[in-house]
Scaffold this active site. Sequence first.
Site, PDB file in Angstrom:
ATOM      1  CG  PHE A 196       8.262   0.001  -6.199  1.00 41.47           C
ATOM      2  CD1 PHE A 196       8.753  -0.065  -7.500  1.00 41.47           C
ATOM      3  CD2 PHE A 196       7.385  -0.993  -5.769  1.00 41.47           C
ATOM      4  CE1 PHE A 196       8.389  -1.113  -8.352  1.00 41.47           C
ATOM      5  CE2 PHE A 196       7.009  -2.033  -6.619  1.00 41.47           C
ATOM      6  CZ  PHE A 196       7.517  -2.098  -7.903  1.00 41.47           C
TER       7      PHE A 196
ATOM      8  CE  LYS B  39       5.996  -6.827  -2.245  1.00 43.35           C
ATOM      9  NZ  LYS B  39       6.161  -5.415  -2.577  1.00 43.35           N
TER      10      LYS B  39
ATOM     11  CG  ASP C 212       2.468   1.327  -1.088  1.00 43.13           C
ATOM     12  OD1 ASP C 212       2.247   0.240  -0.517  1.00 43.13           O
ATOM     13  OD2 ASP C 212       2.954   1.408  -2.233  1.00 43.13           O
TER      14      ASP C 212
HETATM   15  C1  LIG Z   1       5.666  -4.705  -3.885  1.00 44.96           C
HETATM   16  C2  LIG Z   1       5.110  -3.355  -3.698  1.00 44.96           C
HETATM   17  C3  LIG Z   1       4.026  -2.887  -4.477  1.00 44.96           C
HETATM   18  C4  LIG Z   1       3.467  -3.677  -5.625  1.00 44.96           C
HETATM   19  O1  LIG Z   1       2.912  -4.897  -5.252  1.00 44.96           O
HETATM   20  P1  LIG Z   1       2.603  -6.007  -6.358  1.00 44.96           P
HETATM   21  O2  LIG Z   1       1.830  -7.040  -5.597  1.00 44.96           O
HETATM   22  O3  LIG Z   1       3.914  -6.499  -6.876  1.00 44.96           O
HETATM   23  O4  LIG Z   1       1.790  -5.365  -7.412  1.00 44.96           O
HETATM   24  C5  LIG Z   1       3.498  -1.647  -4.174  1.00 44.96           C
HETATM   25  N1  LIG Z   1       4.001  -0.891  -3.189  1.00 44.96           N
HETATM   26  C6  LIG Z   1       5.043  -1.294  -2.422  1.00 44.96           C
HETATM   27  C7  LIG Z   1       5.532  -0.413  -1.328  1.00 44.96           C
HETATM   28  C8  LIG Z   1       5.636  -2.523  -2.659  1.00 44.96           C
HETATM   29  O5  LIG Z   1       6.684  -2.915  -1.928  1.00 44.96           O
END
Ligand SMILES: *Cc1c(COP(=O)(O)O)cnc(C)c1O
Length: 392
Positions: free
Chosen positions: A129, A243, A214
């Site tokens: 994701f 985040k 990520d």
């Molecule tokens: C939440 C998340 C995203 C996206 O972040 P947003 O601030 O909602 O755009 C991308 N990668 C990972 C692993 C995430 O948990």
Amino acid sequence: MDIKSLESQHTSGVYAKRDVVIVRGKGALLYDDQGREYIDCVGGQGVANLGHAHPAVAAAIARQAETLITCPEMFYNDQRAELAARLCALAGMPRLFLCNSGAESIEAAFKFSRLATRRTKIVAAMRGFHGRTFGALSATWNKKYREPFEPLVPGFVHAPYNNLERLAQAMDGETAAVVLEVVQGEGGVYPGSADYLLGAQRLCRQAGALLIIDEVQTGFGRTGRTFAFQHHGLEPDLVCVAKSLAGGLPMGAVLIGERVGEIPTGSHGSTFGGNPLACAAALAVLQTLDRERLPQRAAELGAYLMERLKGLDSPRVREVRGLGLMVGVEIRQKVAPYLQALMERGVLALAAGLTVIRLLPPLVIEQQQLDRVVEALAEVLALDLSEGGEVE
Ligand SMILES: *Cc1c(COP(=O)(O)O)cnc(C)c1O
């Protein structure tokens, strides 16, 4: 009109809502409009690593709000300079790009990868994701998120996670980058093996591709190290964070390694990126992580929590997995009714897919609060809330 009806009447409708109005928080606790207390294992979906209303973050935001909120990157700024130096030092990477969300940090990493390699293909992982904007969505696996918006960006392929052979097959001379989570969050809390992650890095080097890690969910102490890539001694070329970076203010960043080379002036940008308010909040977050030794705390409490969860010995539990305070309890039924039952017992938790209960508590959570979470879980897992039997 009451709060729920008012919000329901005007919301876009894209979010599934829980039947509770949250109005206040302190540490690992949240309170609803009736004054009821909850232990927060949603943690703002991974944002609230320092807990709610942390005095250091609140003070930094208040001070900076009275000093300077906005200042585009065409000017230099004291807060931004200090944050950049500190964040780069923490990650062991020389440069960064500042933005406002996880998806934006992923988009920037993809654009920088294309610029650096003059190639266009991106390899991502199944179950991965990376966000909901078109580029990030193209790297995201779940077809529920993707299909309504196709066609997506061309050049994206997915290979099974924790499978080096299949990753190697998915890469070729057109691959600009491989993007991976160290622990897949949304996809069900699956930790990557050291072999796989280090192997992916080796494959990238061999193919002249960049490795994008990520860390949007795993970053800032969550897994027991400041960054999850540090568990394995990885040296990624691009690291995406967001985040919990600014303690709850919207902020994202891409950390940029040497192999990315020069990024041409004017090739990318963001109006809000690097604003002094978010930078001041993020500086307070980084100082607090260090001062309160929160990564170590996450490692210790995470090990304790996993141990206790593994001891639950419920026939409904299929597997307990995780790293630090990023924990998944996979059950044999759909989790939604169990999350509801947990909420009724004063514990807020997340789902990851259909069958995984995901716990992302603030790293400041107390051990006895985790005990209460485990007790509530034991209680609800003793109930049969299966709606139509087992899930395969
Ligand atoms: C939440 C998340 C995203 C996206 O972040 P947003 O601030 O909602 O755009 C991308 N990668 C990972 C692993 C995430 O948990």
